[in-house]
Design an enzyme around this catalytic site. Structure first.
Site, PDB file in Angstrom:
ATOM      1  N   LYS A 120      71.063  48.112 -49.706  1.00  0.00           N
ATOM      2  CA  LYS A 120      70.701  49.359 -49.032  1.00  0.00           C
ATOM      3  C   LYS A 120      70.765  50.534 -50.003  1.00  0.00           C
ATOM      4  O   LYS A 120      71.567  50.541 -50.934  1.00  0.00           O
ATOM      5  CB  LYS A 120      71.648  49.626 -47.850  1.00  0.00           C
ATOM      6  CG  LYS A 120      71.809  48.438 -46.915  1.00  0.00           C
ATOM      7  CD  LYS A 120      72.806  48.733 -45.798  1.00  0.00           C
ATOM      8  CE  LYS A 120      73.238  47.446 -45.127  1.00  0.00           C
ATOM      9  NZ  LYS A 120      74.210  46.677 -45.939  1.00  0.00           N
TER      10      LYS A 120
ATOM     11  N   ILE B 243      75.768  39.898 -38.947  1.00  0.00           N
ATOM     12  CA  ILE B 243      76.375  39.762 -40.273  1.00  0.00           C
ATOM     13  C   ILE B 243      77.877  40.063 -40.217  1.00  0.00           C
ATOM     14  O   ILE B 243      78.343  41.079 -40.735  1.00  0.00           O
ATOM     15  CB  ILE B 243      75.675  40.670 -41.306  1.00  0.00           C
ATOM     16  CG1 ILE B 243      75.521  42.105 -40.769  1.00  0.00           C
ATOM     17  CG2 ILE B 243      74.320  40.091 -41.699  1.00  0.00           C
ATOM     18  CD1 ILE B 243      75.100  43.101 -41.844  1.00  0.00           C
TER      19      ILE B 243
ATOM     20  N   LEU C 121      81.834  42.238 -34.136  1.00  0.00           N
ATOM     21  CA  LEU C 121      83.022  41.883 -33.359  1.00  0.00           C
ATOM     22  C   LEU C 121      83.812  43.123 -32.954  1.00  0.00           C
ATOM     23  O   LEU C 121      84.944  43.018 -32.491  1.00  0.00           O
ATOM     24  CB  LEU C 121      83.916  40.926 -34.157  1.00  0.00           C
ATOM     25  CG  LEU C 121      83.221  39.682 -34.726  1.00  0.00           C
ATOM     26  CD1 LEU C 121      84.193  38.860 -35.553  1.00  0.00           C
ATOM     27  CD2 LEU C 121      82.603  38.842 -33.620  1.00  0.00           C
TER      28      LEU C 121
ATOM     29  N   ARG D 123      87.732  31.622 -41.605  1.00  0.00           N
ATOM     30  CA  ARG D 123      86.893  32.423 -40.714  1.00  0.00           C
ATOM     31  C   ARG D 123      85.416  32.290 -41.066  1.00  0.00           C
ATOM     32  O   ARG D 123      84.556  32.338 -40.177  1.00  0.00           O
ATOM     33  CB  ARG D 123      87.327  33.885 -40.769  1.00  0.00           C
ATOM     34  CG  ARG D 123      88.701  34.125 -40.172  1.00  0.00           C
ATOM     35  CD  ARG D 123      88.694  33.924 -38.658  1.00  0.00           C
ATOM     36  NE  ARG D 123      90.012  34.011 -38.080  1.00  0.00           N
ATOM     37  CZ  ARG D 123      90.632  35.142 -37.749  1.00  0.00           C
ATOM     38  NH1 ARG D 123      90.019  36.299 -37.960  1.00  0.00           N
ATOM     39  NH2 ARG D 123      91.837  35.128 -37.235  1.00  0.00           N
TER      40      ARG D 123
ATOM     41  N   LYS E 111      81.734  40.169 -41.205  1.00  0.00           N
ATOM     42  CA  LYS E 111      82.409  40.244 -42.497  1.00  0.00           C
ATOM     43  C   LYS E 111      83.778  39.578 -42.397  1.00  0.00           C
ATOM     44  O   LYS E 111      84.518  39.789 -41.440  1.00  0.00           O
ATOM     45  CB  LYS E 111      82.552  41.707 -42.929  1.00  0.00           C
ATOM     46  CG  LYS E 111      83.478  41.935 -44.142  1.00  0.00           C
ATOM     47  CD  LYS E 111      84.749  42.630 -43.737  1.00  0.00           C
ATOM     48  CE  LYS E 111      85.693  42.806 -44.928  1.00  0.00           C
ATOM     49  NZ  LYS E 111      86.908  43.563 -44.560  1.00  0.00           N
TER      50      LYS E 111
ATOM     51  N   ASN F 289      83.000  31.287 -38.105  1.00  0.00           N
ATOM     52  CA  ASN F 289      81.889  32.143 -37.684  1.00  0.00           C
ATOM     53  C   ASN F 289      80.550  31.424 -37.735  1.00  0.00           C
ATOM     54  O   ASN F 289      79.684  31.650 -36.882  1.00  0.00           O
ATOM     55  CB  ASN F 289      81.835  33.396 -38.568  1.00  0.00           C
ATOM     56  CG  ASN F 289      82.986  34.345 -38.319  1.00  0.00           C
ATOM     57  OD1 ASN F 289      83.726  34.212 -37.335  1.00  0.00           O
ATOM     58  ND2 ASN F 289      83.160  35.308 -39.210  1.00  0.00           N
TER      59      ASN F 289
ATOM     60  N   ASP G 281      74.526  40.242 -47.144  1.00  0.00           N
ATOM     61  CA  ASP G 281      74.172  41.641 -46.933  1.00  0.00           C
ATOM     62  C   ASP G 281      75.154  42.537 -47.674  1.00  0.00           C
ATOM     63  O   ASP G 281      76.355  42.536 -47.392  1.00  0.00           O
ATOM     64  CB  ASP G 281      74.212  41.964 -45.440  1.00  0.00           C
ATOM     65  CG  ASP G 281      73.867  43.413 -45.142  1.00  0.00           C
ATOM     66  OD1 ASP G 281      72.718  43.689 -44.776  1.00  0.00           O
ATOM     67  OD2 ASP G 281      74.764  44.278 -45.285  1.00  0.00           O
TER      68      ASP G 281
ATOM     69  N   TYR H 157      78.589  50.058 -51.334  1.00  0.00           N
ATOM     70  CA  TYR H 157      79.776  49.198 -51.269  1.00  0.00           C
ATOM     71  C   TYR H 157      80.383  48.961 -52.647  1.00  0.00           C
ATOM     72  O   TYR H 157      81.487  48.426 -52.756  1.00  0.00           O
ATOM     73  CB  TYR H 157      79.437  47.839 -50.645  1.00  0.00           C
ATOM     74  CG  TYR H 157      78.858  47.877 -49.260  1.00  0.00           C
ATOM     75  CD1 TYR H 157      78.886  49.028 -48.471  1.00  0.00           C
ATOM     76  CD2 TYR H 157      78.253  46.741 -48.718  1.00  0.00           C
ATOM     77  CE1 TYR H 157      78.336  49.044 -47.198  1.00  0.00           C
ATOM     78  CE2 TYR H 157      77.707  46.748 -47.447  1.00  0.00           C
ATOM     79  CZ  TYR H 157      77.744  47.903 -46.694  1.00  0.00           C
ATOM     80  OH  TYR H 157      77.195  47.911 -45.426  1.00  0.00           O
TER      81      TYR H 157
ATOM     82  N   HIS I 216      69.994  53.266 -45.877  1.00  0.00           N
ATOM     83  CA  HIS I 216      71.314  53.023 -45.283  1.00  0.00           C
ATOM     84  C   HIS I 216      71.598  53.919 -44.077  1.00  0.00           C
ATOM     85  O   HIS I 216      72.161  53.457 -43.076  1.00  0.00           O
ATOM     86  CB  HIS I 216      72.398  53.220 -46.356  1.00  0.00           C
ATOM     87  CG  HIS I 216      73.656  52.473 -46.086  1.00  0.00           C
ATOM     88  ND1 HIS I 216      74.521  52.094 -47.081  1.00  0.00           N
ATOM     89  CD2 HIS I 216      74.207  52.015 -44.936  1.00  0.00           C
ATOM     90  CE1 HIS I 216      75.554  51.448 -46.549  1.00  0.00           C
ATOM     91  NE2 HIS I 216      75.385  51.393 -45.256  1.00  0.00           N
TER      92      HIS I 216
END
Length: 285
Positions: free
Chosen positions: A82, A235, A197, A243, A237, A247, A52, A57, A115
């Site tokens: 997006k 999703i 999270l 990690r 990051k 995850n 994603d 970004y 977005h």
């Protein structure tokens, strides 16, 4: 080299006719452009098949480079991007989608999202008409939104020829969005969680750490499993290979109804990100 997940989550969720996505993917928000290719390559290597990104970004090119370097067939990886606020509008949306595809090096998107609703500009209704055209032409397999509030979703669904497949929203145990989740279920719009999270803050809650110890899991695995068992697409990051493995390694973990309820009870309406009712920055940098 870190081992691959022992029990990777392989569950998929349908988000539109003929379109299903891996329920757990990788978000690349705030991963710098010069780092994102390496991170996505590692993610694909350990088993991620859902990436994603977003035009805002400024890292779509790196995501595309990683996809090409992986050598995987195009249909094995779900790619979401997006539309920036500053590109909303009918013609500008069509141009922006073409630009994103060019940066990604792809001929189609699996999922394309508005977005932010950016209600101050008032352009998302005509933006959605462009999204419907992209969907009809096959340029985008499924279309959706991000950060839409209940009033935005209701208005969109009253006028849309193609309803949104997804609403991607900030959602984590201390910001569980119960009313919005219920509305999306009523409207048939999949829930996709970002900042799942709580940008790490929710992992330190005593209730979460106690459950992790009880289950022999990490706090992140407990929270991600909570999302998955609620049926959300999620999703997280990270830029760490360890990690990434951690995850994804939640396929064998199960929370009881009582454990799920104990996490549900942590909701405090604690938003971390911007307020969709007022956020109007163009996102063009």
């Amino acid at each position: 080299m870190t081992a691959s997940p022992a029990a990777p989550l392989l569950d998929r969720t349908t988000v539109g006719p003929g379109v299903d996505v891996p329920q757990l993917g990788l978000g690349v928000f705030q991963i710098p452009p010069d780092q994102v290719q390496g991170v996505v390559e590692q993610a694909i290597d350990v088993g991620y098949r859902h990436i994603d990104t977003a035009a805002a970004y400024i890292n779509e090119s790196g995501v595309g480079a990683a996809l090409r370097a992986s050598g995987l067939p195009r249909d094995e990886v779900v790619v979401t991007t997006k539309l920036r606020n500053g590109d909303q509008g009918y013609d500008s949306t069509l141009r922006a989608c073409a630009d994103s595809l060019d940066r990604l090096g792809l001929d189609h998107l699996d999922l394309y999202l508005i977005h932010w609703p950016n209600p101050e500009a008032g352009l998302w209704p005509e933006t959605w008409r462009a999204f419907e055209r992209l969907h009809e032409e096959g340029t985008v397999r499924a279309i959706g939104v991000s950060n839409f509030l209940p009033e935005h979703l209701r208005e969109l669904c009253r006028t849309a020829s193609v309803p949104p497949a997804v609403n991607q929203i900030e959602l984590h145990p201390t910001h569980a969005r119960g009313d919005l989740v219920a509305l999306q279920a009523e409207l048939g719009i999949a829930v996709e969680s970002y900042s799942p999270l709580g940008q790490g803050a929710d992992l330190a809650l005593p209730e979460i750490t106690a459950l992790a110890e009880e289950l022999g899991a990490t706090p992140a695995q407990v929270v991600l499993r909570w999302h998955v068992q609620h049926g959300y697409v999620v999703i997280p990051k990270t830029t760490s290979r360890d990690r990434l493995v951690e995850n994804l390694d939640v396929g064998a973990l199960t929370l009881t109804p009582e454990q799920m309820a104990s996490i549900d009870a942590l909701d405090r309406g604690h938003r971390i990100g911007n307020d969709p009712a007022t956020f109007s920055i163009s996102q063009i940098r």
